[in-house]
Design a protein around this motif. Structure first.
Motif, PDB file in Angstrom:
ATOM      1  N   LYS A   1       0.814  -1.210   0.000  1.00  0.00           N
ATOM      2  CA  LYS A   1       0.000   0.000   0.000  1.00  0.00           C
ATOM      3  C   LYS A   1       0.849   1.261   0.000  1.00  0.00           C
ATOM      4  O   LYS A   1       0.532   2.245  -0.679  1.00  0.00           O
ATOM      5  CB  LYS A   1      -0.923  -0.020   1.229  1.00  0.00           C
ATOM      6  CG  LYS A   1      -1.917   1.122   1.310  1.00  0.00           C
ATOM      7  CD  LYS A   1      -2.827   0.950   2.519  1.00  0.00           C
ATOM      8  CE  LYS A   1      -3.850   2.069   2.614  1.00  0.00           C
ATOM      9  NZ  LYS A   1      -4.714   1.906   3.823  1.00  0.00           N
ATOM     10  N   ARG A   2       1.937   1.273   0.772  1.00  0.00           N
ATOM     11  CA  ARG A   2       2.710   2.503   0.972  1.00  0.00           C
ATOM     12  C   ARG A   2       4.139   2.465   0.418  1.00  0.00           C
ATOM     13  O   ARG A   2       4.711   3.515   0.135  1.00  0.00           O
ATOM     14  CB  ARG A   2       2.779   2.822   2.473  1.00  0.00           C
ATOM     15  CG  ARG A   2       1.438   3.077   3.131  1.00  0.00           C
ATOM     16  CD  ARG A   2       0.765   4.297   2.546  1.00  0.00           C
ATOM     17  NE  ARG A   2      -0.483   4.609   3.243  1.00  0.00           N
ATOM     18  CZ  ARG A   2      -1.371   5.504   2.822  1.00  0.00           C
ATOM     19  NH1 ARG A   2      -1.139   6.155   1.698  1.00  0.00           N
ATOM     20  NH2 ARG A   2      -2.462   5.729   3.502  1.00  0.00           N
ATOM     21  N   LEU A   3       4.721   1.275   0.296  1.00  0.00           N
ATOM     22  CA  LEU A   3       6.103   1.185  -0.164  1.00  0.00           C
ATOM     23  C   LEU A   3       6.246  -0.048  -1.056  1.00  0.00           C
ATOM     24  O   LEU A   3       6.983  -0.990  -0.733  1.00  0.00           O
ATOM     25  CB  LEU A   3       7.053   1.107   1.039  1.00  0.00           C
ATOM     26  CG  LEU A   3       8.516   1.494   0.818  1.00  0.00           C
ATOM     27  CD1 LEU A   3       8.661   2.944   0.388  1.00  0.00           C
ATOM     28  CD2 LEU A   3       9.318   1.248   2.095  1.00  0.00           C
ATOM     29  N   PRO A   4       5.561  -0.058  -2.167  1.00  0.00           N
ATOM     30  CA  PRO A   4       5.552  -1.244  -3.028  1.00  0.00           C
ATOM     31  C   PRO A   4       6.918  -1.509  -3.649  1.00  0.00           C
ATOM     32  O   PRO A   4       7.701  -0.600  -3.900  1.00  0.00           O
ATOM     33  CB  PRO A   4       4.523  -0.891  -4.111  1.00  0.00           C
ATOM     34  CG  PRO A   4       4.501   0.613  -4.145  1.00  0.00           C
ATOM     35  CD  PRO A   4       4.732   1.040  -2.725  1.00  0.00           C
ATOM     36  N   GLY A   5       7.174  -2.800  -3.853  1.00  0.00           N
ATOM     37  CA  GLY A   5       8.397  -3.191  -4.533  1.00  0.00           C
ATOM     38  C   GLY A   5       9.600  -3.372  -3.643  1.00  0.00           C
ATOM     39  O   GLY A   5      10.681  -3.729  -4.132  1.00  0.00           O
ATOM     40  N   VAL A   6       9.446  -3.147  -2.332  1.00  0.00           N
ATOM     41  CA  VAL A   6      10.569  -3.290  -1.403  1.00  0.00           C
ATOM     42  C   VAL A   6      10.245  -4.427  -0.427  1.00  0.00           C
ATOM     43  O   VAL A   6       9.337  -4.298   0.392  1.00  0.00           O
ATOM     44  CB  VAL A   6      10.830  -1.989  -0.618  1.00  0.00           C
ATOM     45  CG1 VAL A   6      12.056  -2.153   0.270  1.00  0.00           C
ATOM     46  CG2 VAL A   6      11.000  -0.812  -1.562  1.00  0.00           C
ATOM     47  N   PRO A   7      10.955  -5.543  -0.479  1.00  0.00           N
ATOM     48  CA  PRO A   7      10.646  -6.685   0.387  1.00  0.00           C
ATOM     49  C   PRO A   7      10.996  -6.414   1.849  1.00  0.00           C
ATOM     50  O   PRO A   7      11.951  -5.691   2.148  1.00  0.00           O
ATOM     51  CB  PRO A   7      11.509  -7.808  -0.191  1.00  0.00           C
ATOM     52  CG  PRO A   7      12.631  -7.113  -0.884  1.00  0.00           C
ATOM     53  CD  PRO A   7      12.067  -5.826  -1.411  1.00  0.00           C
ATOM     54  N   LEU A   8      10.221  -7.010   2.744  1.00  0.00           N
ATOM     55  CA  LEU A   8      10.489  -6.913   4.175  1.00  0.00           C
ATOM     56  C   LEU A   8      11.441  -8.028   4.585  1.00  0.00           C
ATOM     57  O   LEU A   8      11.187  -9.206   4.307  1.00  0.00           O
ATOM     58  CB  LEU A   8       9.188  -7.046   4.978  1.00  0.00           C
ATOM     59  CG  LEU A   8       8.104  -6.002   4.754  1.00  0.00           C
ATOM     60  CD1 LEU A   8       6.915  -6.292   5.666  1.00  0.00           C
ATOM     61  CD2 LEU A   8       8.621  -4.589   4.991  1.00  0.00           C
ATOM     62  N   PRO A   9      12.531  -7.697   5.274  1.00  0.00           N
ATOM     63  CA  PRO A   9      13.445  -8.738   5.761  1.00  0.00           C
ATOM     64  C   PRO A   9      12.749  -9.663   6.759  1.00  0.00           C
ATOM     65  O   PRO A   9      11.735  -9.294   7.384  1.00  0.00           O
ATOM     66  CB  PRO A   9      14.552  -7.938   6.448  1.00  0.00           C
ATOM     67  CG  PRO A   9      14.454  -6.562   5.876  1.00  0.00           C
ATOM     68  CD  PRO A   9      13.011  -6.347   5.575  1.00  0.00           C
ATOM     69  N   ASP A  10      13.292 -10.860   6.937  1.00  0.00           N
ATOM     70  CA  ASP A  10      12.709 -11.830   7.860  1.00  0.00           C
ATOM     71  C   ASP A  10      12.713 -11.327   9.300  1.00  0.00           C
ATOM     72  O   ASP A  10      11.917 -11.792  10.129  1.00  0.00           O
ATOM     73  CB  ASP A  10      13.488 -13.144   7.786  1.00  0.00           C
ATOM     74  CG  ASP A  10      13.325 -13.844   6.441  1.00  0.00           C
ATOM     75  OD1 ASP A  10      12.336 -13.562   5.734  1.00  0.00           O
ATOM     76  OD2 ASP A  10      14.199 -14.673   6.097  1.00  0.00           O
ATOM     77  N   GLN A  11      13.612 -10.393   9.610  1.00  0.00           N
ATOM     78  CA  GLN A  11      13.718  -9.898  10.987  1.00  0.00           C
ATOM     79  C   GLN A  11      12.564  -8.976  11.375  1.00  0.00           C
ATOM     80  O   GLN A  11      12.476  -8.539  12.520  1.00  0.00           O
ATOM     81  CB  GLN A  11      15.037  -9.140  11.176  1.00  0.00           C
ATOM     82  CG  GLN A  11      16.270 -10.010  11.075  1.00  0.00           C
ATOM     83  CD  GLN A  11      16.768 -10.144   9.642  1.00  0.00           C
ATOM     84  OE1 GLN A  11      16.043  -9.838   8.698  1.00  0.00           O
ATOM     85  NE2 GLN A  11      18.011 -10.584   9.480  1.00  0.00           N
ATOM     86  N   ILE A  12      11.670  -8.664  10.437  1.00  0.00           N
ATOM     87  CA  ILE A  12      10.559  -7.757  10.713  1.00  0.00           C
ATOM     88  C   ILE A  12       9.271  -8.544  10.942  1.00  0.00           C
ATOM     89  O   ILE A  12       8.879  -9.372  10.125  1.00  0.00           O
ATOM     90  CB  ILE A  12      10.345  -6.763   9.551  1.00  0.00           C
ATOM     91  CG1 ILE A  12      11.538  -5.811   9.442  1.00  0.00           C
ATOM     92  CG2 ILE A  12       9.058  -5.963   9.748  1.00  0.00           C
ATOM     93  CD1 ILE A  12      11.444  -4.836   8.287  1.00  0.00           C
ATOM     94  N   GLU A  13       8.630  -8.278  12.060  1.00  0.00           N
ATOM     95  CA  GLU A  13       7.299  -8.809  12.348  1.00  0.00           C
ATOM     96  C   GLU A  13       6.291  -7.672  12.208  1.00  0.00           C
ATOM     97  O   GLU A  13       6.555  -6.547  12.630  1.00  0.00           O
ATOM     98  CB  GLU A  13       7.229  -9.378  13.771  1.00  0.00           C
ATOM     99  CG  GLU A  13       5.845  -9.864  14.168  1.00  0.00           C
ATOM    100  CD  GLU A  13       5.747 -10.239  15.638  1.00  0.00           C
ATOM    101  OE1 GLU A  13       4.651 -10.614  16.080  1.00  0.00           O
ATOM    102  OE2 GLU A  13       6.774 -10.135  16.346  1.00  0.00           O
TER     103      GLU A  13
END
Length: 319
Positions: A45-57
């Motif tokens: 929705k806000r930052l498309p195209g940038v994957p979230l690292p596994d360290q983020i919940e």
């Protein structure tokens, strides 16, 4: 563990950067948004195209939050007070770092002032400076100001929040950091208007320069250090937001200059801040002609040509 309240572009970008050094939790007010981010590992929705690292919940529940956590508040300034009241029981006594820029329209207070007023037992700071969410999320380098009245807490936060692409400089001048980051948004609206109206690059440079003079005038009158305004939270952020379409405030001003309607779903801190600054300047008898004109443009009390005539016809004086 670092918690970030706010699942917008900037909160997500900070989480991505901080996840290089440990685990981070992003709290989203909307449960469906949190679920979507967790499932797709991306803020579509806000930052498309940038994957979230596994360290983020990603969560919509603050049940794991404790006073031992550092909490970054990536919440718009105009909504910050309500969020703090709503979650006061969880946030009381925590270390809270405001990651928003602006002045509350109803009170004329900055983010740290709001935190101190609502949660006096919390440890408050502000993180600000030249920073576009997309740049931070893609691990591009920048430097930011971390302002905290308690220098020992500020030093600990500086160590905790510095990442390979974010270099933090600390200061105890909270007022200066708050005002620099808020006032530059007003000038970014003005610069966007200048370019949108086709008034040229020379006019933009003049507005940035005279606008910076206004920023310093107000900040020092309210107790800030002029040195802080010349740093990352003031001049640094001013340069960034007054010259790029990535700035929401600049794009908003550009739409005014073009005579177009701006997307109301996009948060524009500079709009409310311009009105708040106009009120403060009037109460303090401060000469803020550019701010006054920008506020009048936002309120549709002036056309762009009228605004330019007002500024250009002011009495001549020394610089």
């Amino acid at each position: 563990m670092i918690f970030i309240m706010g699942a917008g572009a900037f909160g997500t970008a900070l989480a991505i950067s901080l996840a290089q050094d440990g685990n981070v939790t992003i709290w989203a007010r909307d449960a469906l948004h949190a679920e979507d981010m967790g499932r797709h590992r991306e803020n579509r929705k806000r930052l498309p195209g940038v994957p979230l690292p596994d360290q983020i919940e990603v969560t919509s529940d603050l049940h794991r939050l404790s006073p031992a956590n550092t909490v970054l508040l990536a919440i718009p300034t105009q909504k910050l007070r309500a969020a703090l009241h709503t979650h006061a029981s969880k946030l009381a006594g925590a270390t809270l770092v405001a990651c928003c820029k602006g002045i509350e329209l109803s009170t004329g207070k900055g983010p740290v002032q709001i935190i101190n007023e609502v949660l006096p037992n919390a440890k408050a700071a502000i993180l600000t400076g030249p920073s576009f969410a997309d740049d931070i999320a893609r691990n591009l380098p920048t430097a930011l100001t971390l302002a905290c009245a308690d220098d020992a807490i500020g030093e600990a936060l500086q160590q905790e929040l510095t990442t390979p692409n974010l270099r933090l400089y600390r200061t105890t001048d909270v007022i200066g950091a708050e005002l620099g980051s808020a006032l530059k948004n007003v000038m970014a609206v003005g610069c966007g208007t200048v370019i949108g109206a086709g008034l040229g690059e020379s006019a933009r440079a003049a507005l940035v320069t005279r606008g910076f003079a206004e920023m310093g005038r107000m900040a020092t009158a309210l107790g800030a250090s002029a040195e802080t305004l010349s740093g990352l939270s003031g001049f640094g952020d001013l340069v960034l937001t007054c010259g790029s379409q990535q700035s929401r405030n600049f794009r908003y001003g550009f739409s005014i200059g073009q005579g177009e309607v701006f997307d109301s779903a996009v948060t524009v801190e500079g709009a409310a801040t311009a009105r708040a600054v106009r009120d403060i300047a009037h109460a303090q008898s401060l000469d803020m002609p550019i701010t006054n004109v920008i506020a009048s443009l936002i309120d549709q009390e002036l056309r762009v040509d009228q605004a330019m005539d007002m500024l250009l016809s002011r009495p001549l004086k020394e610089e």
